[in-house]
Motif scaffolding. Structure first.
Motif, mmCIF file in Angstrom:
data_model
loop_
_atom_site.group_PDB
_atom_site.id
_atom_site.type_symbol
_atom_site.label_atom_id
_atom_site.label_comp_id
_atom_site.label_asym_id
_atom_site.label_seq_id
_atom_site.Cartn_x
_atom_site.Cartn_y
_atom_site.Cartn_z
ATOM 1 N N ARG A 1 -7.040 -8.938 -41.696
ATOM 2 C CA ARG A 1 -8.092 -9.884 -41.324
ATOM 3 C C ARG A 1 -7.551 -11.312 -41.302
ATOM 4 O O ARG A 1 -7.850 -12.082 -40.382
ATOM 5 C CB ARG A 1 -9.249 -9.788 -42.313
ATOM 6 C CG ARG A 1 -10.375 -10.787 -42.046
ATOM 7 C CD ARG A 1 -11.400 -10.766 -43.154
ATOM 8 N NE ARG A 1 -12.027 -9.460 -43.278
ATOM 9 C CZ ARG A 1 -12.863 -9.132 -44.266
ATOM 10 N NH1 ARG A 1 -13.135 -10.016 -45.211
ATOM 11 N NH2 ARG A 1 -13.391 -7.926 -44.309
ATOM 12 N N PRO B 1 -19.786 -1.066 -53.254
ATOM 13 C CA PRO B 1 -18.804 -1.013 -54.342
ATOM 14 C C PRO B 1 -17.992 0.282 -54.292
ATOM 15 O O PRO B 1 -18.507 1.332 -53.885
ATOM 16 C CB PRO B 1 -19.677 -1.078 -55.610
ATOM 17 C CG PRO B 1 -20.927 -1.753 -55.159
ATOM 18 C CD PRO B 1 -21.151 -1.335 -53.743
ATOM 19 N N ASP C 1 -6.559 -0.883 -49.885
ATOM 20 C CA ASP C 1 -7.609 -1.893 -49.980
ATOM 21 C C ASP C 1 -7.124 -3.259 -49.504
ATOM 22 O O ASP C 1 -7.772 -3.912 -48.688
ATOM 23 C CB ASP C 1 -8.101 -1.976 -51.427
ATOM 24 C CG ASP C 1 -9.299 -2.905 -51.556
ATOM 25 O OD1 ASP C 1 -10.167 -2.857 -50.672
ATOM 26 O OD2 ASP C 1 -9.371 -3.662 -52.538
ATOM 27 N N PHE D 1 -19.149 -1.833 -45.168
ATOM 28 C CA PHE D 1 -20.531 -2.082 -45.577
ATOM 29 C C PHE D 1 -20.654 -2.799 -46.923
ATOM 30 O O PHE D 1 -21.763 -2.917 -47.452
ATOM 31 C CB PHE D 1 -21.294 -0.749 -45.642
ATOM 32 C CG PHE D 1 -21.178 0.073 -44.391
ATOM 33 C CD1 PHE D 1 -21.782 -0.350 -43.209
ATOM 34 C CD2 PHE D 1 -20.452 1.255 -44.386
ATOM 35 C CE1 PHE D 1 -21.675 0.413 -42.056
ATOM 36 C CE2 PHE D 1 -20.341 2.013 -43.243
ATOM 37 C CZ PHE D 1 -20.948 1.597 -42.063
ATOM 38 N N LYS D 2 -19.521 -3.226 -47.481
ATOM 39 C CA LYS D 2 -19.517 -3.951 -48.771
ATOM 40 C C LYS D 2 -20.082 -3.107 -49.915
ATOM 41 O O LYS D 2 -20.633 -3.632 -50.891
ATOM 42 C CB LYS D 2 -20.306 -5.272 -48.672
ATOM 43 C CG LYS D 2 -19.908 -6.155 -47.509
ATOM 44 C CD LYS D 2 -18.440 -6.508 -47.545
ATOM 45 C CE LYS D 2 -18.041 -7.374 -46.350
ATOM 46 N NZ LYS D 2 -16.588 -7.632 -46.310
ATOM 47 N N ASN E 1 -16.324 0.367 -48.439
ATOM 48 C CA ASN E 1 -16.352 -0.971 -49.036
ATOM 49 C C ASN E 1 -16.036 -2.048 -48.001
ATOM 50 O O ASN E 1 -16.681 -3.106 -47.959
ATOM 51 C CB ASN E 1 -15.361 -1.036 -50.191
ATOM 52 C CG ASN E 1 -15.249 -2.427 -50.794
ATOM 53 O OD1 ASN E 1 -14.293 -3.137 -50.519
ATOM 54 N ND2 ASN E 1 -16.225 -2.817 -51.602
ATOM 55 N N ILE E 2 -15.056 -1.780 -47.143
ATOM 56 C CA ILE E 2 -14.670 -2.761 -46.122
ATOM 57 C C ILE E 2 -15.755 -2.908 -45.064
ATOM 58 O O ILE E 2 -16.095 -4.025 -44.642
ATOM 59 C CB ILE E 2 -13.331 -2.344 -45.461
ATOM 60 C CG1 ILE E 2 -12.219 -2.333 -46.506
ATOM 61 C CG2 ILE E 2 -12.970 -3.283 -44.321
ATOM 62 C CD1 ILE E 2 -10.948 -1.649 -46.029
ATOM 63 N N SER F 1 -6.569 -4.327 -45.542
ATOM 64 C CA SER F 1 -7.638 -4.822 -44.669
ATOM 65 C C SER F 1 -7.735 -6.342 -44.725
ATOM 66 O O SER F 1 -7.921 -6.995 -43.697
ATOM 67 C CB SER F 1 -8.972 -4.197 -45.091
ATOM 68 O OG SER F 1 -9.343 -4.630 -46.394
ATOM 69 N N LYS G 1 -10.811 -10.677 -37.838
ATOM 70 C CA LYS G 1 -11.757 -9.752 -38.454
ATOM 71 C C LYS G 1 -11.806 -8.410 -37.732
ATOM 72 O O LYS G 1 -11.982 -7.365 -38.363
ATOM 73 C CB LYS G 1 -13.149 -10.391 -38.458
ATOM 74 C CG LYS G 1 -14.201 -9.546 -39.170
ATOM 75 C CD LYS G 1 -15.547 -10.252 -39.198
ATOM 76 C CE LYS G 1 -16.585 -9.378 -39.910
ATOM 77 N NZ LYS G 1 -17.917 -10.058 -39.946
ATOM 78 N N SER H 1 -9.380 -5.851 -39.052
ATOM 79 C CA SER H 1 -9.784 -5.283 -40.333
ATOM 80 C C SER H 1 -10.826 -4.181 -40.145
ATOM 81 O O SER H 1 -10.783 -3.140 -40.805
ATOM 82 C CB SER H 1 -10.347 -6.381 -41.240
ATOM 83 O OG SER H 1 -10.821 -5.847 -42.454
ATOM 84 N N THR H 2 -11.739 -4.396 -39.200
ATOM 85 C CA THR H 2 -12.754 -3.380 -38.912
ATOM 86 C C THR H 2 -12.124 -2.131 -38.309
ATOM 87 O O THR H 2 -12.475 -1.002 -38.674
ATOM 88 C CB THR H 2 -13.803 -3.958 -37.943
ATOM 89 O OG1 THR H 2 -14.382 -5.134 -38.521
ATOM 90 C CG2 THR H 2 -14.898 -2.933 -37.682
ATOM 91 N N SER I 1 -10.567 -1.707 -57.682
ATOM 92 C CA SER I 1 -9.804 -1.262 -56.511
ATOM 93 C C SER I 1 -8.336 -1.056 -56.829
ATOM 94 O O SER I 1 -7.711 -0.109 -56.343
ATOM 95 C CB SER I 1 -9.957 -2.285 -55.378
ATOM 96 O OG SER I 1 -11.307 -2.393 -54.984
#
Length: 547
Positions: free
Chosen positions: A325, A161, A318, A158-159, A155-156, A321, A330, A333-334, A393
């Motif tokens: 960020r 769900p 969840d 590649f977005k 989710n983080i 991240s 950012k 977070s990655t 989440s």
């Protein structure tokens, strides 16, 4: 019949009397496996570090369970709530983990059986099936954080769900196990890379936030439980560290090695496995410390925005991240998401193997790994999918906490048999635990079990008192739960107080009367004669052989 009796050495020695009247072995060429003897001799002649490398593998695979998403979440919460004050819990927990994991390895080496097989031989059929069912539930409970952690990472990055990520994780481990078809070494390299990625990500973030070294050392070596909820967070840290299925796993993994069938050979194997586990768990300890250091430094920073403070008060896999960020940028977070993905994927391997050994040991049933993994993963996916669809989440994050509580609840049913078996002559012979290890392991083990029982019972009572449900519903729930808690305590006491009756240890020399006579006479060549054969080598576990 013990594992040693089932796997007698191929070399057939027959006593002969030489001119001096001493017994000496005569080996019949037709029963003589020349290549096996030469291979064993070459192994004995290896330098110490080369011999050690031949035993490397099981400890590092087992250490993955101490780096799973459940550990990450409890570490993040401990750091956010108490900064570095609970680092001593991680230190004590991993020292205890090293002790019990080495006991599990020693059990496998000395008996030729892994923990689930010894349980099957020792306990009555009803107890055996209960222990098997509890062990299977532990594997499923350990798999839930890995499913949800991987879904959060997807989710983080590649977005995707969360509920879609949960579905995708159902087939991810099958890809990892598929790599094993091209060689176990490739799977080992992949797991090592995932661990290095995880370590690199958190060490990189720790170097960026620069936590004060003095405060880290103080939190590591000065026990303290100050602040609101410190006791609960400390218990959660311990519960996430010591996994019941890991004990079954380690005792089986060591059986993939060919160990010289002698006192010296067994002692060397136990020592090498201890050193290897120590190195692997030390790396796991450093990664856990880095996670706590990052969350503790970020959440204790001055001039924190109000929304960041709110996230720190209820930090999860969840929300961490978004916190990183906002505070660090950012890229942090990655890095966190990549580490979380590596954690979830590498930890699933341990659950897959543990489930296979548990089923094979208790039921003498062996499934194909892909089928076993698919069944376990589907069972773990079902609640994860339902909760992530309904609760999103936040609901998935709470499910991780529930899974950690289940593992704490399950721990005595693997830990107590291991402590008893490794401390008795009937199971371990002369290799049983020393009095120091017996006292230390039982004191710490019973302490963790007592704390878990206290915490679970008080948490339930507290929930019952403050529940918004109707009074009739509370009474009905109490009528069901309190007898279950009583059965639980009685079951733990049964395992503790029951006397072991099955003998699984057979002295290696009992297979060779000539060597037995030589040992009784104190002749130096006796031990060497036994070293020409191997301890029970489990061909059924050969497919998990490491370097």
């Amino acid at each position: 019949m013990s594992g040693r009796m089932q796997h007698e050495p191929r070399v057939n020695r027959i006593s002969a009397i030489d001119q001096s009247g001493n017994a000496s072995p005569v080996v019949h060429s037709k029963d003589y496996d020349h290549q096996e003897i030469i291979a064993t001799q070459d192994n004995l002649q290896k330098p110490g570090w080369k011999a050690f490398l031949s035993f490397v593998g099981p400890g590092f695979l087992v250490s993955l369970a101490y780096l799973d998403p459940g550990n990450l979440e409890t570490d993040l919460q401990a750091g956010a709530n108490h900064r570095y004050e609970l680092l001593w819990v991680i230190l004590i927990g991993l020292i205890f983990a090293l002790v019990i994991q080495s006991l599990a390895a020693n059990l496998g080496v000395c008996t030729g059986k892994h923990l689930s097989e010894v349980c099957k031989a020792e306990y009555p059929i009803f107890v055996k099936y209960c222990l098997w069912l509890l062990a299977e539930i532990a594997v499923i409970a350990a798999d839930i954080p890995e499913v949800i952690g991987t879904a959060f990472a997807l989710n983080i990055l590649f977005k995707i769900p969360v509920w879609v990520g949960v579905l995708l994780t159902g087939f991810s481990t099958l890809l990892f196990l598929g790599i094993q078809r091209y060689g176990v070494r490739k799977l080992e390299v992949l797991i090592a890379l995932l661990v290095l990625v995880m370590a690199g990500c958190f060490f990189g973030e720790m170097s960026y936030v620069k936590p004060p070294a003095a405060d880290l050392l103080k939190g590591m070596f000065i026990p303290k439980l100050g602040g609101r909820g410190a006791t609960g967070d400390a218990i959660a840290l311990l519960g996430a560290l010591v996994m019941p299925h890991n004990l079954f796993l380690h005792s089986a993994l060591v059986l993939s090695r060919k160990i010289p069938n002698s006192v010296q050979g067994v002692n060397n194997a136990c020592r090498y496995f201890l050193i290897e586990s120590g190195i692997a768990l030390f790396i796991a300890f450093l990664i856990n410390v880095s996670i706590i250091a990052v969350s503790g430094t970020v959440c204790s920073a001055e001039n924190m925005p109000s929304d960041a403070l709110e996230r720190c008060n209820d930090l999860s896999l969840d929300s961490a991240s978004f916190l990183l960020r906002n505070v660090l940028g950012k890229s942090s977070s990655t890095l966190y998401a990549i580490a979380l993905l590596a954690s979830g994927q590498s930890s699933t391997i341990t659950g897959t193997y543990a489930g296979q050994f548990i089923m094979q040991g208790f039921l003498e049933l062996k499934m194909r790994k892909w089928l076993r993994n698919l069944i376990t993963r589907l069972i773990a996916i079902t609640p994860s999918l339902i909760v992530s669809i309904i609760g999103g989440s936040s609901g998935a994050g709470r499910l991780i906490i529930i899974a950690s509580m289940i593992l704490s609840f399950e721990l005595p049913f693997a830990l107590i048999p291991l402590l008893k078996f490794s401390s008795t002559t009937t199971k371990m012979g002369p290799y049983k635990n020393s009095m120091i290890i017996i006292v230390f392991s039982w004191v710490v083990g019973l302490g963790i079990i007592g704390i878990n029982i206290y915490y679970l019972s008080t948490s339930f009572v507290n929930w019952l008192i403050h529940s918004s449900l109707p009074r009739v519903a509370n009474v009905f729930i109490g009528i069901i739960v309190f007898p279950v808690m009583a059965i639980y305590v009685i079951s733990v006491l049964y395992l503790m107080l029951r006397k072991d009756v099955v003998v699984t240890f057979v002295e290696p020399t009992k297979f060779d009367p000539t060597t037995q006579v030589s040992m009784e006479r104190g002749e130096n060549g006796a031990d060497r004669a036994v070293e020409l054969s191997n301890a029970p080598y489990r061909e059924d576990l050969a497919d998990i052989q490491f370097p």
